[in-house]
Design an enzyme around this catalytic site. Structure first.
Site, PDB file in Angstrom:
ATOM      1  CG  HIS A 193      68.527  54.758  27.108  1.00 63.87           C
ATOM      2  ND1 HIS A 193      69.361  55.827  26.861  1.00 63.87           N
ATOM      3  CD2 HIS A 193      69.155  53.668  26.610  1.00 63.87           C
ATOM      4  CE1 HIS A 193      70.439  55.398  26.217  1.00 63.87           C
ATOM      5  NE2 HIS A 193      70.334  54.084  26.059  1.00 63.87           N
ATOM      6  CE  LYS A 200      54.453  31.487  29.029  1.00 68.15           C
ATOM      7  NZ  LYS A 200      54.630  31.639  27.613  1.00 68.15           N
ATOM      8  CG  ASN A 254      34.676  30.303  19.535  1.00 67.23           C
ATOM      9  OD1 ASN A 254      35.037  31.355  20.055  1.00 67.23           O
ATOM     10  ND2 ASN A 254      35.526  29.472  18.959  1.00 67.23           N
ATOM     11  N   GLY A 255      33.002  33.336  19.027  1.00 65.19           N
ATOM     12  CA  GLY A 255      33.299  34.400  18.072  1.00 65.19           C
ATOM     13  C   GLY A 255      32.650  35.695  18.527  1.00 65.19           C
ATOM     14  CD  GLU A 306      57.487  33.165  26.141  1.00 62.70           C
ATOM     15  OE1 GLU A 306      56.907  34.145  25.625  1.00 62.70           O
ATOM     16  OE2 GLU A 306      56.885  32.114  26.438  1.00 62.70           O
ATOM     17  CD1 TRP A 325      38.789  33.876  28.110  1.00 58.40           C
ATOM     18  CD2 TRP A 325      38.140  35.294  26.507  1.00 58.40           C
ATOM     19  NE1 TRP A 325      39.654  34.946  28.110  1.00 58.40           N
ATOM     20  CE2 TRP A 325      39.280  35.827  27.145  1.00 58.40           C
ATOM     21  CE3 TRP A 325      37.552  36.021  25.465  1.00 58.40           C
ATOM     22  CZ2 TRP A 325      39.849  37.039  26.772  1.00 58.40           C
ATOM     23  CZ3 TRP A 325      38.123  37.235  25.098  1.00 58.40           C
ATOM     24  CH2 TRP A 325      39.258  37.721  25.751  1.00 58.40           C
ATOM     25  CB  CYS A 363      33.848  30.337  23.374  1.00 60.45           C
ATOM     26  SG  CYS A 363      33.454  31.927  24.085  1.00 60.45           S
ATOM     27  NE  ARG A 378      38.199  26.773  21.679  1.00 60.38           N
ATOM     28  CZ  ARG A 378      38.924  27.046  20.604  1.00 60.38           C
ATOM     29  NH1 ARG A 378      40.032  26.367  20.375  1.00 60.38           N
ATOM     30  NH2 ARG A 378      38.560  27.983  19.763  1.00 60.38           N
ATOM     31  CD  GLU A 397      51.184  33.576  29.681  1.00 59.38           C
ATOM     32  OE1 GLU A 397      50.162  33.813  29.028  1.00 59.38           O
ATOM     33  OE2 GLU A 397      52.179  33.023  29.206  1.00 59.38           O
ATOM     34  CE  LYS A 446      47.753  26.393  24.346  1.00 55.53           C
ATOM     35  NZ  LYS A 446      49.029  26.859  24.899  1.00 55.53           N
TER      36      LYS A 446
END
Ligand code: F6R
Length: 606
Positions: A502, A483, A105-106, A479, A79, A2, A33, A486, A601
């Site tokens: 395995h 990438k 925000n939170g 990584e 968000w 947010c 955000r 997402e 983000k």
């Protein structure tokens, strides 16, 4: 998550007396955000004027500009945590009489209890959000003084918040913080509040970072900072070093691509001034007593966690200190064994990630010394650690982390060498020479972008990817997979290549594409065998190899060639190739690469 922005300006420049364009511009900068809904509220002559939309800030823009003009306003880009993304759940949230507007925000963790009490008292809720309890509580406590009502409200609240509040009868904005970032930009006759410096930068470089349990009251051209007991605080004004032009796209189609291409310079900046003429690593982390350190604990999340894994390999190999790596979200709740002999290292681009921050506080409480590896200067983590290494990667706007990651890898390499030198372990001169060559080598990978684009086009419709590597390439495989996931929404998994037999090998068929990191290190021959195993079962392979290495030609024609470099630095080189692959695949799929769905983000909630 947010984004919050609030502005009280006497003479908003270039916008007449209207703050709406300033708030919208700020929201666009904060949109990374969260971007599932947005809203704005302006205060004019004892009336509140507001607009909310589901969707992007661009959809709010027209409505916002049509509102009654004002020089006082708050705005929000969301968000979603509680309540689906829709217009009703978008912020601001109001009280029963529509006199109070709150952006938040939170997460208010005890909101169900508070809501039940308020409903019994007759308050009518319209949204499914946790935030709405704040506006109703402020209403309950309001007695002609907004900051007092906010303070009383916050006494009851459990959870995290960065909030900005308006009351229609008071020409002021009340802002408060606990656990969610808030920055105050101090201008000439104008003050601006935001969740991130990027929204403040176009107006001023002078900022005050709010700490937890502090509030700011903006009035006509003035601001006052207080703690939650009402005491007025004198806080230092800091200066932001980033420039506004650093946060523009500069002709690139996306921030992600721009940030990938900025890596040679970003890495140069991480290295700058940190290796002296006598080849000593210089890090300003003297506050830590390294003689006490027997073990290093690294906490991080997501991409930053992958850099923590690389750090483990490097620190154990080079500096011979045992390292454990934890997810912030796990560390904080597993009652970890921590003592004064531990050094807790938090790695975080934003320095605001809630789980990493909580892990840091947990370790601090248990007596560990603490070190931050952080990009955002002045962020909460950077202010709470004993000492820190800033990445100096510049602002990272693309939601998927790219340049911050390679700068993290650079910083942890420096840290390993620093620790080794502290222990009087001799480091060969060549290592330092190779580090200096890094930016140029990254540039060579970027020159492969045409070839990587071709491979991306060929595989853009792939449904499943494996990313496989061994040793230092294993975290990079993780990584690479992250990438792709997402940014392209394609299922991708990273594994240590030796682990494949395995179980995962059962999935190999001619539709699953295995991306092997097969650059030359001490596991090179082993990874070639793993590729053979996949090939023998009909699996298709993309290989990342060094220079003109043709050992894989009989296994695949889809080869990404990266420059040779010492093993310890290969993670940085290989990462850049995989970032480009992910970016191009996502772009071929027409995805808004900078704002992939469901992500944000800066993850400031648990
Ligand atoms: C992935 C990504 C996230 C972040 C994670 C931690 O591309 O960006 O996985 O790495 O949310 O964020 P920071 O580094 O800000 O603590």
């Amino acid at each position: 998550m947010c984004g919050i922005i609030a502005y009280f300006g006497n003479t908003p420049r270039g916008t007449g007396k209207n703050v709406a364009p300033i708030l919208i511009d700020g929201l666009k900068k904060l949109e990374y955000r969260g971007y599932d809904s947005a809203g704005i509220c302006l205060l004019n002559n004892g009336e509140l004027y507001s607009a909310k939309v589901k969707g992007r800030v661009s959809e709010l823009e027209k409505l916002a500009l049509d509102l009654k003009q004002s020089n006082i306003g708050i705005a929000h880009t969301r968000w979603a945590t509680h309540g689906e993304p829709n217009e009703i759940n978008a912020h601001p949230h109001f009280d029963c009489k529509n006199e109070i507007a709150v952006v938040h925000n939170g997460i208010i963790e005890n909101y169900t209890t508070l809501k039940e009490i308020l409903e019994k008292e007759g308050h009518k809720f319209v949204s499914k959000t946790d935030t709405e309890v704040l506006s109703h509580l402020i209403e309950k406590f309001y007695n002609g003084n907004l900051e007092e009502a906010v303070m009383k409200t916050l006494e009851l609240v459990v959870g995290t918040f960065g909030i900005a509040v308006l009351h229609k009868n008071e020409n002021k904005i009340v802002v408060a913080r606990r656990g969610s970032p808030i920055i105050l930009g101090v201008g000439e006759n104008e003050n601006i509040i935001a969740s991130d410096a990027v929204a403040v930068l176009p107006y001023t470089k002078k900022v005050v970072y709010l700490n937890d349990n502090e509030m700011v009251i903006l009035t006509d051209g003035k601001y006052e900072i207080r703690n939650f007991d009402g005491q007025v605080l004198e806080k230092e004004i800091d200066e932001i070093k980033w420039t506004a032009s650093q946060i523009e796209k500069k002709g690139y189609e996306h921030f992600m691509l721009k940030e990938i291409f900025e890596q040679p310079e970003a890495i140069e900046n991480t290295l700058r001034g940190r290796i002296d003429e006598d080849l000593n690593v210089r890090l300003s982390i003297d506050k830590i007593d390294f003689n006490l350190v027997e073990r290093i604990l690294i906490v991080a999340c997501g991409t930053a966690w992958h850099s923590g894994l690389v750090a483990k390999y490097l620190i154990e190999k080079i500096a011979k200190i045992p390292v454990e790596v934890d997810y912030g979200s796990e560390f904080r709740y597993r009652d970890p064994i921590v003592s004064k002999k531990d050094l807790l290292v938090v790695i975080s681009q934003s320095g605001e990630t809630a789980d990493s921050l909580a892990a840091l506080r947990e370790a601090k409480n248990k007596g560990a010394q603490t070190l931050g590896i952080i990009n955002v200067v002045g962020s909460t983590v950077s202010r709470e650690v004993d000492a820190g290494i800033y990445l100096h990667a510049g602002p990272e706007i693309g939601v998927a982390s790219t340049k911050a990651f390679t700068c993290m890898l650079t910083a942890v390499t420096l840290l390993s060498l620093f620790l080794a030198q502290h222990k009087k372990i001799i480091i060969e001169k060549e290592f330092f020479n190779d580090i200096k060559l890094l930016p140029g080598k990254v540039d060579e990978v970027l020159k492969q972008s045409e070839k990587i684009l071709e491979i991306a086009e060929k595989f853009k419709d792939t449904k499943n990817f494996f990313f496989l590597g061994r040793g230092l390439s294993f975290p990079i495989a993780l990584e690479g997979a992250l990438k792709v996931k997402e940014t392209s929404y394609i299922h991708a998994e990273g594994y240590p290549a030796g682990e494949m037999k395995h179980g995962h090998i059962a999935l190999i068929d001619d539709e699953l594409i295995s991306v092997f990191i097969a650059t030359k290190d001490h596991t090179y021959t082993k990874i070639l065998s793993n590729m053979e195993e996949v090939h023998a079962r009909g699996g298709k392979v993309i290989a990342v190899v060094n220079g003109d290495d043709n050992a894989v030609l009989n296994l695949t024609k889809d080869i990404i060639r990266v420059p040779e470099c010492r093993e310890e630095l290969m993670p940085i080189i290989n990462t850049v190739a995989l970032q480009l692959l992910a970016y191009y695949i996502a772009n071929f799929k027409g995805i808004d690469v900078d704002k992939p769905k469901n992500l944000a983000k800066s993850v400031t909630v648990e």
